[in-house]
Design a protein around this motif. Structure first.
Motif, PDB file in Angstrom:
ATOM      1  N   CYS A  43       0.852  -1.163   0.105  1.00 21.18           N
ATOM      2  CA  CYS A  43      -0.051  -0.051   0.055  1.00 21.18           C
ATOM      3  C   CYS A  43       1.100   1.299   0.003  1.00 21.18           C
ATOM      4  CB  CYS A  43      -0.938   0.008   1.233  1.00 21.18           C
ATOM      5  SG  CYS A  43      -0.095   0.016   2.912  1.00 21.18           S
ATOM      6  N   LEU A  44       0.217   2.256   0.094  1.00 25.75           N
ATOM      7  CA  LEU A  44       0.992   3.736  -0.159  1.00 25.75           C
ATOM      8  C   LEU A  44       1.865   3.687   1.199  1.00 25.75           C
ATOM      9  CD1 LEU A  44       1.293   6.581  -1.360  1.00 25.75           C
ATOM     10  CD2 LEU A  44      -0.810   7.097   0.071  1.00 25.75           C
ATOM     11  N   TYR A  45       1.401   3.454   2.228  1.00 25.80           N
ATOM     12  CA  TYR A  45       2.469   3.621   3.400  1.00 25.80           C
ATOM     13  C   TYR A  45       3.803   2.974   3.208  1.00 25.80           C
ATOM     14  CZ  TYR A  45      -1.576   5.322   6.272  1.00 25.80           C
ATOM     15  OH  TYR A  45      -2.531   5.993   6.662  1.00 25.80           O
ATOM     16  N   TYR A  46       3.673   1.914   2.573  1.00 18.96           N
ATOM     17  CA  TYR A  46       5.144   1.155   2.406  1.00 18.96           C
ATOM     18  C   TYR A  46       5.870   2.033   1.290  1.00 18.96           C
ATOM     19  CZ  TYR A  46       8.698  -1.826   0.267  1.00 18.96           C
ATOM     20  OH  TYR A  46       9.832  -2.372  -0.489  1.00 18.96           O
ATOM     21  N   HIS A  47       5.292   2.723   0.459  1.00 17.76           N
ATOM     22  CA  HIS A  47       6.065   3.646  -0.582  1.00 17.76           C
ATOM     23  C   HIS A  47       6.558   4.719   0.043  1.00 17.76           C
ATOM     24  CE1 HIS A  47       5.320   0.614  -3.760  1.00 17.76           C
ATOM     25  NE2 HIS A  47       3.936   0.672  -3.526  1.00 17.76           N
ATOM     26  N   ILE A  48       5.992   5.062   0.967  1.00 17.96           N
ATOM     27  CA  ILE A  48       6.405   6.613   1.584  1.00 17.96           C
ATOM     28  C   ILE A  48       7.279   6.145   3.084  1.00 17.96           C
ATOM     29  CG2 ILE A  48       4.702   7.966   0.854  1.00 17.96           C
ATOM     30  CD1 ILE A  48       3.195   7.786   3.602  1.00 17.96           C
ATOM     31  N   GLY A  49       7.588   4.902   3.120  1.00 19.61           N
ATOM     32  CA  GLY A  49       8.695   4.594   3.987  1.00 19.61           C
ATOM     33  C   GLY A  49       7.907   4.452   5.743  1.00 19.61           C
ATOM     34  N   GLN A  50       6.578   4.414   5.698  1.00 18.47           N
ATOM     35  CA  GLN A  50       6.004   4.150   6.912  1.00 18.47           C
ATOM     36  C   GLN A  50       5.224   3.040   7.350  1.00 18.47           C
ATOM     37  OE1 GLN A  50       3.236   7.194   8.126  1.00 18.47           O
ATOM     38  NE2 GLN A  50       4.458   8.787   7.164  1.00 18.47           N
ATOM     39  N   CYS A  51       5.827   1.782   6.323  1.00 17.77           N
ATOM     40  CA  CYS A  51       5.492   0.479   6.741  1.00 17.77           C
ATOM     41  C   CYS A  51       6.503  -0.406   5.879  1.00 17.77           C
ATOM     42  CB  CYS A  51       3.876   0.235   6.262  1.00 17.77           C
ATOM     43  SG  CYS A  51       3.599  -1.551   6.336  1.00 17.77           S
ATOM     44  N   LEU A  52       6.819  -1.638   6.773  1.00 14.73           N
ATOM     45  CA  LEU A  52       7.816  -2.557   6.073  1.00 14.73           C
ATOM     46  C   LEU A  52       7.241  -3.615   5.386  1.00 14.73           C
ATOM     47  CD1 LEU A  52       9.924  -3.448   9.315  1.00 14.73           C
ATOM     48  CD2 LEU A  52      10.429  -1.487   7.337  1.00 14.73           C
ATOM     49  N   GLY A  53       5.985  -3.427   5.185  1.00 19.79           N
ATOM     50  CA  GLY A  53       5.150  -4.327   4.158  1.00 19.79           C
ATOM     51  C   GLY A  53       4.985  -5.830   4.557  1.00 19.79           C
ATOM     52  N   PRO A  54       4.569  -6.073   5.851  1.00 23.74           N
ATOM     53  CA  PRO A  54       4.458  -7.449   6.194  1.00 23.74           C
ATOM     54  C   PRO A  54       3.498  -8.225   5.253  1.00 23.74           C
ATOM     55  CG  PRO A  54       3.549  -6.093   7.550  1.00 23.74           C
ATOM     56  CD  PRO A  54       4.148  -5.148   6.883  1.00 23.74           C
ATOM     57  N   CYS A  55       2.577  -7.739   4.439  1.00 23.89           N
ATOM     58  CA  CYS A  55       1.607  -8.331   3.799  1.00 23.89           C
ATOM     59  C   CYS A  55       2.373  -9.124   2.504  1.00 23.89           C
ATOM     60  CB  CYS A  55       0.694  -7.425   3.167  1.00 23.89           C
ATOM     61  SG  CYS A  55       1.367  -5.786   2.280  1.00 23.89           S
ATOM     62  N   VAL A  56       3.527  -8.529   2.306  1.00 23.64           N
ATOM     63  CA  VAL A  56       4.544  -9.168   1.037  1.00 23.64           C
ATOM     64  C   VAL A  56       5.487  -9.679   1.573  1.00 23.64           C
ATOM     65  CG1 VAL A  56       5.399  -8.650  -0.976  1.00 23.64           C
ATOM     66  CG2 VAL A  56       3.030  -7.655  -0.568  1.00 23.64           C
ATOM     67  N   PHE A  57       6.378  -8.926   2.440  1.00 24.70           N
ATOM     68  CA  PHE A  57       7.705  -9.350   2.846  1.00 24.70           C
ATOM     69  C   PHE A  57       7.747  -9.864   4.126  1.00 24.70           C
ATOM     70  CE2 PHE A  57       8.352  -5.619  -0.079  1.00 24.70           C
ATOM     71  CZ  PHE A  57       8.831  -6.199  -1.199  1.00 24.70           C
ATOM     72  N   ASN A  58       8.619 -10.704   4.309  1.00 25.57           N
ATOM     73  CA  ASN A  58       8.940 -11.276   5.674  1.00 25.57           C
ATOM     74  C   ASN A  58       9.486 -10.206   6.678  1.00 25.57           C
ATOM     75  OD1 ASN A  58       8.828 -13.409   7.719  1.00 25.57           O
ATOM     76  ND2 ASN A  58      11.275 -13.864   7.094  1.00 25.57           N
ATOM     77  N   VAL A  59       8.678  -9.960   7.693  1.00 22.75           N
ATOM     78  CA  VAL A  59       9.175  -9.047   8.736  1.00 22.75           C
ATOM     79  C   VAL A  59       9.328  -9.961   9.937  1.00 22.75           C
ATOM     80  CG1 VAL A  59       8.865  -6.931  10.081  1.00 22.75           C
ATOM     81  CG2 VAL A  59       8.140  -6.967   7.655  1.00 22.75           C
ATOM     82  N   SER A  60      10.828  -9.835  10.379  1.00 21.44           N
ATOM     83  CA  SER A  60      10.805 -11.092  11.368  1.00 21.44           C
ATOM     84  C   SER A  60      10.412 -10.409  12.820  1.00 21.44           C
ATOM     85  CB  SER A  60      12.305 -11.122  11.740  1.00 21.44           C
ATOM     86  OG  SER A  60      13.029  -9.860  12.085  1.00 21.44           O
TER      87      SER A  60
END
Length: 591
Positions: free
Chosen positions: A158-175
């Motif tokens: 989503c937009l929050y990932y692209h503006i640097g306010q989310c690590l994108g756990p919906c797609v990437f593996n966030v430990s």
């Protein structure tokens, strides 16, 4: 009502708040007063409008909190009304709770602003008296710590990932380690520990400037400015917003009184007080109380605990997870002093009530002695019988010393020599057994004997005392009316009605004595009948002796439960099969 009047008489002449309670212990009204004694007493004297009359009719008890001034009592009143929502108070319709910043307890946590606190669902910070401040702080944290923002995990970035306010756990593996690192950073930030964050941003700002990325460097500089402004506001609030409990104490007559004032969101919201006898030093008793206080699930541990400065802060600080302090100046010290003042007033009130209660009961027995023209009856013993058509007759004796029940001196008698319903003979046996033992063991004799009955009962007791035991003890009778309530005191030879005012303390004392001896007799008779009934139904069963009776009663508890069992249930506890068959057959015949 007499207890209420007693509490009214010992109210302090201090400013504060009072909390009126109904029969369920519910707080139904909160008020403030410049003079607590005068204000609370006014509810129970003089004429009132209809609403106040309804309120007074519901009041069965009250509590109070002493404050330093009338202004403080006004603020405290407002806080207490919001907390307890008493039905007789007028509440503001637009009342709102303060917002909190919350880190949710999820695999991929979120940072949210909420007004609802559910402790098991996340970690809370606040409350914030200014909602705008809470939202601005969250926005700043979103830019520094990119936790997830979506309520429901999407299937694409989503937009929050692209503006640097989310690590994108919906797609990437966030430990879990990455999430925990961000949670720790937010926790430190909201607890005021921002030096590490500022140092890291300053380093990034210089690195961006060296790479000629001036817009990014400006963004880092602005973030540091926001942190400075936010923490400046937050530090101004922290002094008032820290959750703390303030403990005070007072010692009097070998008792300790402890008062706890609960400070939440910069406001005094509640008081609790306890009194207990002291067996150790003041510090040992005080610390023991505080540790046990927080063992109770109803008392949540605050961030700070404040105690008087004469105690060993270090010792208690090691025992509690909260920070323990002993303020030496300023508003915090004044709050501890206020807690001690409330404790002292609670102790004074308690002992004044005890003194007045003792004076009242002593006056009652002195007046009773004067009316009957006998020595003051400091020790009174009363007798009563109980049976149903002569079955399982019992008699009891209760003892009152200085107008109060002395339960360690109560006695029970199973009547052994009387056959059939003979009330006089049953009472004669109980009196004979009681005072034969008193004489034999050198126990104190009563100053007055009271029988639950009229002239016949009195003469029976006198006969045993004078003709069999050579005792000259005054004997009085208490006659009841058709509603089974205490009506008259009988005394003399011949017995006559002793004139007494029905609203006098002496008459109230006689009522308490008669009610207590009757209650004790009925209770003893019921227990005796129940045991006799159970044993009698087992008596005629072949193979069931005393040992097996005890075993059966221990296992099944009652005849009713035994009737519901089959042979195997009895054999499982070691009863022989032939005896078990006898038990089942006999009990089924009695059904």
């Amino acid at each position: 009502m007499s207890e209420l009047k007693l509490k009214l008489s010992v109210l302090p002449v201090e400013p504060g708040c009072y909390l009126m309670k109904n029969s369920d212990g519910e707080i139904i009204y909160v008020g403030k007063a410049k003079n607590l004694r005068n204000r609370v007493r006014s509810y129970f004297t003089g004429a009132h409008d209809e609403k106040t009359m309804r309120l007074v009719a519901d009041i069965v008890d009250f509590d109070f909190i002493v404050t330093q001034s009338e202004v403080e009592s006004l603020l405290l009143e407002n806080t207490l009304i919001k907390k307890h929502l008493p039905r007789y108070n007028i509440l503001l319709k637009d009342d709102k709770s303060y917002p909190f910043i919350k880190i949710t307890r999820e695999k991929h946590p979120k940072l949210v602003v909420t007004r609802t606190v559910k402790p098991k669902t996340g970690k809370y910070f606040g409350p914030y008296p200014n909602a705008y401040s809470a939202h601005e702080t969250k926005k700043l944290l979103d830019r520094i710590y990119p936790l997830r923002k979506c309520n429901v995990m999407p299937d694409k970035l989503c937009l929050y990932y692209h503006i640097g306010q989310c690590l994108g756990p919906c797609v990437f593996n966030v430990s879990d380690e990455q999430n925990q690192q961000m949670i720790d950073g937010i926790t430190n930030f909201l607890n005021g520990e921002t030096d590490g964050v500022v140092a890291e941003l300053k380093e990034k700002m210089h690195a961006a400037a060296e790479e000629l990325e001036f817009e990014k460097a400006k963004e880092y500089r602005d973030l540091m400015g926001h942190i400075e402004n936010t923490m400046l506001k937050q530090n101004m609030l922290t002094a008032d917003m820290t959750a703390r409990d303030c403990f005070g104490y007072a010692v009097d007559n070998g008792w300790m009184s402890v008062s706890v004032l609960f400070i939440r969101s910069g406001k005094l919201i509640e008081k609790k007080a306890e009194m207990f006898p002291m067996n150790d030093s003041a510090e040992e008793e005080f610390f023991r109380f505080i540790v046990q206080f927080y063992d109770l699930s109803s008392n949540l541990m605050p961030k700070e605990v404040h105690i008087p400065k004469e105690f060993n802060v270090k010792l208690l600080d090691e025992a509690l997870p909260a920070k323990v302090k002993a303020p030496s100046r300023g508003a915090k010290r004044e709050m501890v002093e206020l807690a001690s003042k409330n404790a002292s007033i609670a102790a004074d009130n308690k002992f004044e009530m005890i003194a007045r209660d003792e004076a009242r009961t002593i006056k009652a027995i002195e007046t009773l002695g004067d009316i009957m023209n006998i020595e003051t009856p400091r020790r009174i013993e009363a007798f009563d019988n109980s049976n149903i058509q002569g079955v399982d007759p019992v008699s009891v004796m209760v003892s009152f010393i200085d107008g109060k029940p002395s339960k360690k001196d109560y006695r029970k008698y199973k009547i052994k020599t009387v056959k059939g319903p003979d009330d006089y003979a049953s009472m004669a046996e109980a009196v004979r057994r009681r005072y034969t033992r008193v004489l034999k063991e050198g126990l104190p004799l009563p100053d007055l004997i009271i029988v639950d009955g009229a002239v016949g009962h009195m003469n029976t007791v006198k006969n045993v005392l004078l003709n069999e035991l050579s005792l000259d003890i005054p004997v009085a009778g208490l006659a009841k009316n058709d509603k089974h309530a205490t009506a008259e005191l009988l005394y003399g030879d011949p017995a006559e009605i002793v004139p007494m005012k029905k609203n006098s303390q002496s008459f109230y004392l006689l009522q308490r004595i008669q009610d207590e001896v009757h209650r004790f007799a009925i209770s003893f008779h019921r227990n005796t009948r129940r045991k006799t009934s159970i044993v009698s139904q087992l008596d005629n069963i072949e193979g069931v002796g005393p040992t097996r009776k005890r075993k059966l009663l221990s296992k099944f508890g009652s005849i009713k439960r035994m009737k519901e069992k089959n042979v195997s249930d009895f054999t499982e506890i070691g009863i022989p099969k032939n005896v078990a068959e006898n038990i089942v057959r006999k009990l089924s015949e009695q059904a």
